[in-house]
Design a protein around this motif. Structure first.
Motif, mmCIF file in Angstrom:
data_model
loop_
_atom_site.group_PDB
_atom_site.id
_atom_site.type_symbol
_atom_site.label_atom_id
_atom_site.label_comp_id
_atom_site.label_asym_id
_atom_site.label_seq_id
_atom_site.Cartn_x
_atom_site.Cartn_y
_atom_site.Cartn_z
ATOM 1 N N ASP A 1 0.841 -1.189 0.000
ATOM 2 C CA ASP A 1 0.000 0.000 0.000
ATOM 3 C C ASP A 1 0.880 1.244 0.000
ATOM 4 O O ASP A 1 1.814 1.345 0.796
ATOM 5 C CB ASP A 1 -0.898 -0.014 1.246
ATOM 6 N N LYS A 2 0.595 2.181 -0.876
ATOM 7 C CA LYS A 2 1.487 3.348 -0.998
ATOM 8 C C LYS A 2 1.581 4.145 0.285
ATOM 9 O O LYS A 2 2.656 4.631 0.640
ATOM 10 C CB LYS A 2 1.079 4.241 -2.160
ATOM 11 N N TRP A 3 0.494 4.262 1.035
ATOM 12 C CA TRP A 3 0.557 5.050 2.266
ATOM 13 C C TRP A 3 1.385 4.338 3.322
ATOM 14 O O TRP A 3 2.159 4.974 4.040
ATOM 15 C CB TRP A 3 -0.846 5.364 2.780
ATOM 16 N N SER A 4 1.245 3.025 3.422
ATOM 17 C CA SER A 4 2.058 2.275 4.387
ATOM 18 C C SER A 4 3.537 2.410 4.063
ATOM 19 O O SER A 4 4.367 2.619 4.954
ATOM 20 C CB SER A 4 1.668 0.794 4.391
ATOM 21 N N VAL A 5 3.863 2.294 2.787
ATOM 22 C CA VAL A 5 5.261 2.431 2.361
ATOM 23 C C VAL A 5 5.788 3.818 2.728
ATOM 24 O O VAL A 5 6.893 3.951 3.277
ATOM 25 C CB VAL A 5 5.394 2.187 0.838
ATOM 26 N N LEU A 6 5.006 4.850 2.460
ATOM 27 C CA LEU A 6 5.466 6.210 2.749
ATOM 28 C C LEU A 6 5.600 6.459 4.252
ATOM 29 O O LEU A 6 6.540 7.130 4.690
ATOM 30 C CB LEU A 6 4.528 7.235 2.104
ATOM 31 N N VAL A 7 4.692 5.910 5.047
ATOM 32 C CA VAL A 7 4.797 6.065 6.505
ATOM 33 C C VAL A 7 6.045 5.353 7.013
ATOM 34 O O VAL A 7 6.829 5.921 7.785
ATOM 35 C CB VAL A 7 3.527 5.550 7.223
ATOM 36 N N VAL A 8 6.252 4.118 6.572
ATOM 37 C CA VAL A 8 7.428 3.367 7.015
ATOM 38 C C VAL A 8 8.703 4.094 6.619
ATOM 39 O O VAL A 8 9.629 4.237 7.438
ATOM 40 C CB VAL A 8 7.411 1.921 6.452
ATOM 41 N N MET A 9 8.777 4.587 5.396
ATOM 42 C CA MET A 9 9.997 5.262 4.952
ATOM 43 C C MET A 9 10.196 6.594 5.679
ATOM 44 O O MET A 9 11.325 6.995 5.956
ATOM 45 C CB MET A 9 9.976 5.466 3.433
ATOM 46 N N THR A 10 9.123 7.272 6.034
ATOM 47 C CA THR A 10 9.238 8.533 6.775
ATOM 48 C C THR A 10 9.689 8.280 8.208
ATOM 49 O O THR A 10 10.499 9.031 8.749
ATOM 50 C CB THR A 10 7.897 9.297 6.743
ATOM 51 N N LEU A 11 9.182 7.226 8.807
ATOM 52 C CA LEU A 11 9.565 6.902 10.185
ATOM 53 C C LEU A 11 10.935 6.222 10.264
ATOM 54 O O LEU A 11 11.488 6.074 11.351
ATOM 55 C CB LEU A 11 8.511 5.998 10.844
ATOM 56 N N ARG A 12 11.466 5.842 9.134
ATOM 57 C CA ARG A 12 12.766 5.158 9.099
ATOM 58 C C ARG A 12 13.858 6.033 9.708
ATOM 59 O O ARG A 12 14.743 5.544 10.403
ATOM 60 C CB ARG A 12 13.103 4.826 7.645
ATOM 61 N N GLN A 13 13.795 7.340 9.458
ATOM 62 C CA GLN A 13 14.841 8.234 9.952
ATOM 63 C C GLN A 13 14.709 8.492 11.449
ATOM 64 O O GLN A 13 15.706 8.543 12.152
ATOM 65 C CB GLN A 13 14.814 9.579 9.215
ATOM 66 N N GLN A 14 13.468 8.682 11.912
ATOM 67 C CA GLN A 14 13.255 9.044 13.319
ATOM 68 C C GLN A 14 11.779 8.977 13.660
ATOM 69 O O GLN A 14 10.936 9.047 12.774
ATOM 70 C CB GLN A 14 13.757 10.463 13.586
ATOM 71 N N PRO A 15 11.456 8.855 14.953
ATOM 72 C CA PRO A 15 10.047 8.930 15.356
ATOM 73 C C PRO A 15 9.470 10.305 15.022
ATOM 74 O O PRO A 15 10.205 11.293 14.971
ATOM 75 C CB PRO A 15 10.102 8.721 16.875
ATOM 76 N N ARG A 16 8.172 10.339 14.791
ATOM 77 C CA ARG A 16 7.521 11.612 14.445
ATOM 78 C C ARG A 16 6.143 11.696 15.063
ATOM 79 O O ARG A 16 5.484 10.700 15.290
ATOM 80 C CB ARG A 16 7.399 11.740 12.928
ATOM 81 N N ARG A 17 5.732 12.944 15.276
ATOM 82 C CA ARG A 17 4.366 13.182 15.733
ATOM 83 C C ARG A 17 3.432 13.120 14.523
ATOM 84 O O ARG A 17 3.859 13.235 13.379
ATOM 85 C CB ARG A 17 4.286 14.526 16.448
ATOM 86 N N PHE A 18 2.145 12.977 14.820
ATOM 87 C CA PHE A 18 1.138 12.814 13.777
ATOM 88 C C PHE A 18 1.220 13.932 12.739
ATOM 89 O O PHE A 18 1.280 13.675 11.535
ATOM 90 C CB PHE A 18 -0.262 12.763 14.410
ATOM 91 N N ASN A 19 1.202 15.183 13.201
ATOM 92 C CA ASN A 19 1.209 16.302 12.249
ATOM 93 C C ASN A 19 2.511 16.398 11.463
ATOM 94 O O ASN A 19 2.508 16.838 10.313
ATOM 95 C CB ASN A 19 0.893 17.617 12.956
ATOM 96 N N GLU A 20 3.613 15.968 12.064
ATOM 97 C CA GLU A 20 4.875 15.910 11.317
ATOM 98 C C GLU A 20 4.761 14.913 10.171
ATOM 99 O O GLU A 20 5.211 15.186 9.053
ATOM 100 C CB GLU A 20 6.028 15.487 12.226
ATOM 101 N N LEU A 21 4.169 13.759 10.469
ATOM 102 C CA LEU A 21 3.962 12.757 9.430
ATOM 103 C C LEU A 21 3.056 13.288 8.325
ATOM 104 O O LEU A 21 3.338 13.127 7.139
ATOM 105 C CB LEU A 21 3.332 11.490 10.016
ATOM 106 N N LYS A 22 1.982 13.926 8.724
ATOM 107 C CA LYS A 22 1.023 14.460 7.749
ATOM 108 C C LYS A 22 1.691 15.468 6.821
ATOM 109 O O LYS A 22 1.466 15.468 5.618
ATOM 110 C CB LYS A 22 -0.176 15.083 8.459
ATOM 111 N N ARG A 23 2.528 16.342 7.391
ATOM 112 C CA ARG A 23 3.236 17.337 6.566
ATOM 113 C C ARG A 23 4.282 16.678 5.663
ATOM 114 O O ARG A 23 4.506 17.124 4.538
ATOM 115 C CB ARG A 23 3.906 18.379 7.448
ATOM 116 N N ALA A 24 4.908 15.619 6.153
ATOM 117 C CA ALA A 24 5.983 14.968 5.397
ATOM 118 C C ALA A 24 5.462 14.103 4.249
ATOM 119 O O ALA A 24 6.172 13.872 3.277
ATOM 120 C CB ALA A 24 6.832 14.120 6.341
ATOM 121 N N ILE A 25 4.221 13.618 4.364
ATOM 122 C CA ILE A 25 3.662 12.716 3.355
ATOM 123 C C ILE A 25 2.652 13.490 2.523
ATOM 124 O O ILE A 25 1.498 13.660 2.915
ATOM 125 C CB ILE A 25 3.036 11.471 4.013
#
Length: 122
Positions: A24-48
């Motif tokens: 799933d594209k969203w799962s892949v993007l979340v995993v790759m975004t969290l790969r560098q470091q933990p993030r808060r919800f809004n950080e994830l939303k802005r990054a994806i």
């Protein structure tokens, strides 16, 4: 001729459901975004780019359910929630990254094949 194993159908269904989540594209993007470091919800939303709040929530819950992501609530006002990859999640990040690298290195060939196919079909 080989006889299928009795559990082969169940095994395929189990693998298929996991591959659907992993692919799933969203799962892949979340995993790759969290790969560098933990993030808060809004950080994830802005990054994806392009993910809705509802889809991010759904994706994070699915990843948490499968043990790929942890959710930590920090006792602040308002509470801050941080998401991080688990050890299992980190073990998924490397193959996902390799698959992405494979795609990027083969894009020209794939696009050329698509063009050739479309011209022949159309």
């Amino acid at each position: 001729m080989t006889t299928p194993l009795p559990h082969a159908h169940q095994d395929c269904r189990a693998v298929s459901s996991i591959l659907a989540m992993v692919g799933d594209k969203w799962s892949v993007l979340v995993v790759m975004t969290l790969r560098q470091q933990p993030r808060r919800f809004n950080e994830l939303k802005r990054a994806i780019d392009g993910i809705s709040q509802q889809m991010l929530t759904r994706t994070l819950k699915g990843l948490e359910r499968d043990g790929l992501v942890t959710r930590t609530v920090h006792p602040t006002v308002p509470p801050q929630v941080e998401y991080a990859l688990t050890e299992l999640g980190h073990s998924l990040a490397d193959p996902v990254k390799q698959l992405g690298e494979w795609v990027f290195s083969h894009l020209p060939a794939i696009y050329a094949n698509r063009d050739r196919y479309d011209q022949a079909a159309g």
